[in-house]
Design a protein around this motif. Structure first.
Motif, PDB file in Angstrom:
ATOM      1  N   THR A  64     -22.413  -1.940  -3.313  1.00  0.00           N
ATOM      2  CA  THR A  64     -21.422  -1.211  -4.106  1.00  0.00           C
ATOM      3  C   THR A  64     -20.634  -0.158  -3.326  1.00  0.00           C
ATOM      4  N   GLN A  65     -21.148   0.324  -2.221  1.00  0.00           N
ATOM      5  CA  GLN A  65     -20.516   1.431  -1.510  1.00  0.00           C
ATOM      6  C   GLN A  65     -19.858   0.967  -0.208  1.00  0.00           C
ATOM      7  N   ASN A  66     -18.709   1.558   0.096  1.00  0.00           N
ATOM      8  CA  ASN A  66     -18.003   1.345   1.367  1.00  0.00           C
ATOM      9  C   ASN A  66     -17.762  -0.133   1.677  1.00  0.00           C
ATOM     10  N   GLN A  67     -17.344  -0.872   0.683  1.00  0.00           N
ATOM     11  CA  GLN A  67     -17.050  -2.287   0.885  1.00  0.00           C
ATOM     12  C   GLN A  67     -15.639  -2.427   1.450  1.00  0.00           C
ATOM     13  N   VAL A  68     -15.490  -3.234   2.500  1.00  0.00           N
ATOM     14  CA  VAL A  68     -14.192  -3.416   3.147  1.00  0.00           C
ATOM     15  C   VAL A  68     -13.683  -4.816   2.812  1.00  0.00           C
ATOM     16  N   PHE A  69     -12.422  -4.878   2.369  1.00  0.00           N
ATOM     17  CA  PHE A  69     -11.790  -6.136   2.010  1.00  0.00           C
ATOM     18  C   PHE A  69     -10.493  -6.283   2.788  1.00  0.00           C
ATOM     19  N   ARG A  70     -10.206  -7.490   3.177  1.00  0.00           N
ATOM     20  CA  ARG A  70      -8.937  -7.825   3.832  1.00  0.00           C
ATOM     21  C   ARG A  70      -8.171  -8.707   2.850  1.00  0.00           C
ATOM     22  N   ILE A  71      -6.963  -8.289   2.527  1.00  0.00           N
ATOM     23  CA  ILE A  71      -6.127  -9.007   1.567  1.00  0.00           C
ATOM     24  C   ILE A  71      -4.969  -9.634   2.334  1.00  0.00           C
ATOM     25  N   ALA A  72      -4.840 -10.963   2.226  1.00  0.00           N
ATOM     26  CA  ALA A  72      -3.782 -11.700   2.919  1.00  0.00           C
ATOM     27  C   ALA A  72      -2.827 -12.269   1.871  1.00  0.00           C
ATOM     28  N   ILE A  73      -1.532 -12.060   2.106  1.00  0.00           N
ATOM     29  CA  ILE A  73      -0.495 -12.576   1.218  1.00  0.00           C
ATOM     30  C   ILE A  73       0.306 -13.587   2.024  1.00  0.00           C
ATOM     31  N   LEU A  74       0.276 -14.856   1.581  1.00  0.00           N
ATOM     32  CA  LEU A  74       0.902 -15.943   2.330  1.00  0.00           C
ATOM     33  C   LEU A  74       1.911 -16.686   1.482  1.00  0.00           C
ATOM     34  N   PRO A  75       3.007 -17.115   2.092  1.00  0.00           N
ATOM     35  CA  PRO A  75       3.939 -17.971   1.353  1.00  0.00           C
ATOM     36  C   PRO A  75       3.235 -19.263   0.927  1.00  0.00           C
ATOM     37  N   ALA A  76       3.551 -19.758  -0.246  1.00  0.00           N
ATOM     38  CA  ALA A  76       2.875 -20.936  -0.796  1.00  0.00           C
ATOM     39  C   ALA A  76       2.987 -22.144   0.121  1.00  0.00           C
ATOM     40  N   GLU A  77       4.157 -22.345   0.760  1.00  0.00           N
ATOM     41  CA  GLU A  77       4.339 -23.516   1.624  1.00  0.00           C
ATOM     42  C   GLU A  77       3.320 -23.543   2.755  1.00  0.00           C
ATOM     43  N   PHE A  78       3.035 -22.388   3.318  1.00  0.00           N
ATOM     44  CA  PHE A  78       2.087 -22.316   4.430  1.00  0.00           C
ATOM     45  C   PHE A  78       0.662 -22.575   3.931  1.00  0.00           C
ATOM     46  N   ALA A  79       0.284 -21.942   2.848  1.00  0.00           N
ATOM     47  CA  ALA A  79      -1.081 -22.075   2.338  1.00  0.00           C
ATOM     48  C   ALA A  79      -1.374 -23.504   1.890  1.00  0.00           C
ATOM     49  N   GLU A  80      -0.351 -24.227   1.412  1.00  0.00           N
ATOM     50  CA  GLU A  80      -0.552 -25.611   1.000  1.00  0.00           C
ATOM     51  C   GLU A  80      -0.655 -26.549   2.191  1.00  0.00           C
ATOM     52  N   ALA A  81      -0.038 -26.184   3.306  1.00  0.00           N
ATOM     53  CA  ALA A  81       0.022 -27.072   4.463  1.00  0.00           C
ATOM     54  C   ALA A  81      -1.204 -26.965   5.362  1.00  0.00           C
TER      55      ALA A  81
END
Length: 175
Positions: A132-149
């Motif tokens: 519960t404490q000091n959790q680190v998250f990396r959030i990636a935002i990608l264009p749909a075309e790239f994520a589908e390919a």
């Protein structure tokens, strides 16, 4: 006879190459505009925030409804001769406790924020601090075309796909 055949072939070539240029063909496909963005957050899950963290996307990032948002949990750091290496796990991630209960890190998102939350059948208020404490998250935002390919099921596969296309993710500092 040879001269006649030669003259006919040359005449045929000249006639075949004459004429108006036809209409242009259909336009080609547009290239994929790949500008991915990544940022990290550190969060505590408590009963006060309902074991849920809402992270608004930075103002410097334009996110469309069609974009793909992926969230990774920093599971650990391993030693390497070059220094510590982060080990990222894509959400959702399920952890099984010694008593048989389950704890799940999961998320949902809109085009302006990501909601990261704890779920499962465990009593969340009794979880040890490492959940519960000091959790680190990396959030990636990608264009749909790239994520589908490409296979982006892990952060390493995402990085490999980006390197294959000679693309760097824009790692945004929120400090």
């Amino acid at each position: 006879m040879r001269k006649i055949i030669s003259i006919l072939l040359i005449s045929l070539l000249v006639v075949a190459c004459e004429g108006d240029i036809g209409p242009p063909g259909p336009p080609g496909l547009d290239g994929v505009n790949i500008l991915g963005n990544v940022y990290e957050i550190e969060a505590d899950f408590t009963s006060n925030n309902g074991y849920s963290i809402i992270s608004e996307f930075p103002n410097t990032v334009e996110v469309f409804e069609s974009d793909v948002v992926m969230v990774y949990l920093l599971e650990e750091q391993v030693n390497d001769p070059t220094g510590p290496v982060d080990v990222w796990a894509q959400l959702p991630q399920t952890f099984y406790l010694n008593n048989g209960d389950e704890v799940v890190y999961n998320f949902n998102h809109t085009f302006f924020d990501a909601n990261i939350f704890l779920d499962g059948n465990a009593a969340l208020d009794l979880l040890p601090p490492e959940f519960t404490q000091n959790q680190v998250f990396r959030i990636a935002i990608l264009p749909a075309e790239f994520a589908e390919a490409y296979d982006v099921s892990t952060y390493n596969k995402l990085n490999q796909a980006l390197k294959q296309e000679n693309i760097d993710l824009n790692l945004i500092s929120l400090n």
